[in-house]
Design a protein around this motif. Structure first.
Motif, PDB file in Angstrom:
ATOM      1  N   CYS A  13     -43.144  97.990 100.197  1.00 31.51           N
ATOM      2  CA  CYS A  13     -42.057  97.133  99.733  1.00 31.51           C
ATOM      3  C   CYS A  13     -42.605  95.840  99.161  1.00 31.51           C
ATOM      4  O   CYS A  13     -43.739  95.453  99.431  1.00 31.51           O
ATOM      5  N   TYR A  15     -43.434  92.069  98.722  1.00 36.58           N
ATOM      6  CA  TYR A  15     -43.889  91.192  99.791  1.00 36.58           C
ATOM      7  C   TYR A  15     -42.922  90.055 100.111  1.00 36.58           C
ATOM      8  O   TYR A  15     -42.982  89.478 101.192  1.00 36.58           O
ATOM      9  N   ASN A  17     -39.213  90.277  99.030  1.00 34.16           N
ATOM     10  CA  ASN A  17     -37.948  90.949  99.254  1.00 34.16           C
ATOM     11  C   ASN A  17     -38.230  92.333  99.857  1.00 34.16           C
ATOM     12  O   ASN A  17     -38.473  93.291  99.139  1.00 34.16           O
ATOM     13  N   TYR A  18     -38.190  92.431 101.191  1.00 37.79           N
ATOM     14  CA  TYR A  18     -38.561  93.677 101.867  1.00 37.79           C
ATOM     15  C   TYR A  18     -37.600  94.826 101.600  1.00 37.79           C
ATOM     16  O   TYR A  18     -37.899  95.969 101.896  1.00 37.79           O
ATOM     17  N   ASN A  19     -36.434  94.542 101.050  1.00 34.71           N
ATOM     18  CA  ASN A  19     -35.478  95.598 100.726  1.00 34.71           C
ATOM     19  C   ASN A  19     -35.763  96.250  99.380  1.00 34.71           C
ATOM     20  O   ASN A  19     -35.071  97.169  98.978  1.00 34.71           O
TER      21      ASN A  19
END
Length: 128
Positions: A13, A15, A17-19
């Motif tokens: 993902c 780094y 914005n993990y979504n």
């Protein structure tokens, strides 16, 4: 076109914005053939363990296990019941009971490997 059954092997993902996925590795799942995957080990019933209640320290020797699975939806983790373990106890991989069509990967170091132990601490010896 025919759909190919796959398992997500690795998901990378963004780094910040993990979504937001930026890369996915898939593993083709072929029914009837075992699929080798790596899953995390999750200790359960920690609150019931006499060794942890006495102040012992949980030592997870292997945080992940390689398993061979023949199911379309493999488990996300392997749960290990430690509710009976005392200070000084060890659980070896050979003692682990795997559910259903799941087996440990046939790796040489798995034959003698310890999975979990409860180590002595000053608190568990009454010296804290």
């Amino acid at each position: 076109e025919e759909a190919i059954p796959c398992i997500v092997r690795r998901l990378q993902c963004h780094y910040i914005n993990y979504n937001e996925p930026i890369h996915v590795d898939f593993l083709v799942h072929r029914p009837g053939l075992g699929t080798l995957i790596e899953v995390p080990v999750i200790p359960v019933n920690t609150e019931k363990s006499p060794g942890l209640k006495a102040g012992g320290s949980l030592n997870l020797a292997l945080r992940t296990l390689k398993i061979v699975c023949d199911e379309a939806e493999p488990p996300e983790s392997v749960e290990v019941n430690i509710g009976h373990m005392e200070v000084g106890d060890r659980m070896f991989l050979r003692e682990l009971e795997m559910p259903g069509n799941i087996q440990l990967a046939p790796l040489d170091h798995y034959k003698q490997a310890a999975l979990i132990s409860i180590k002595k601490t000053r608190a568990s010896m009454g010296k804290a």
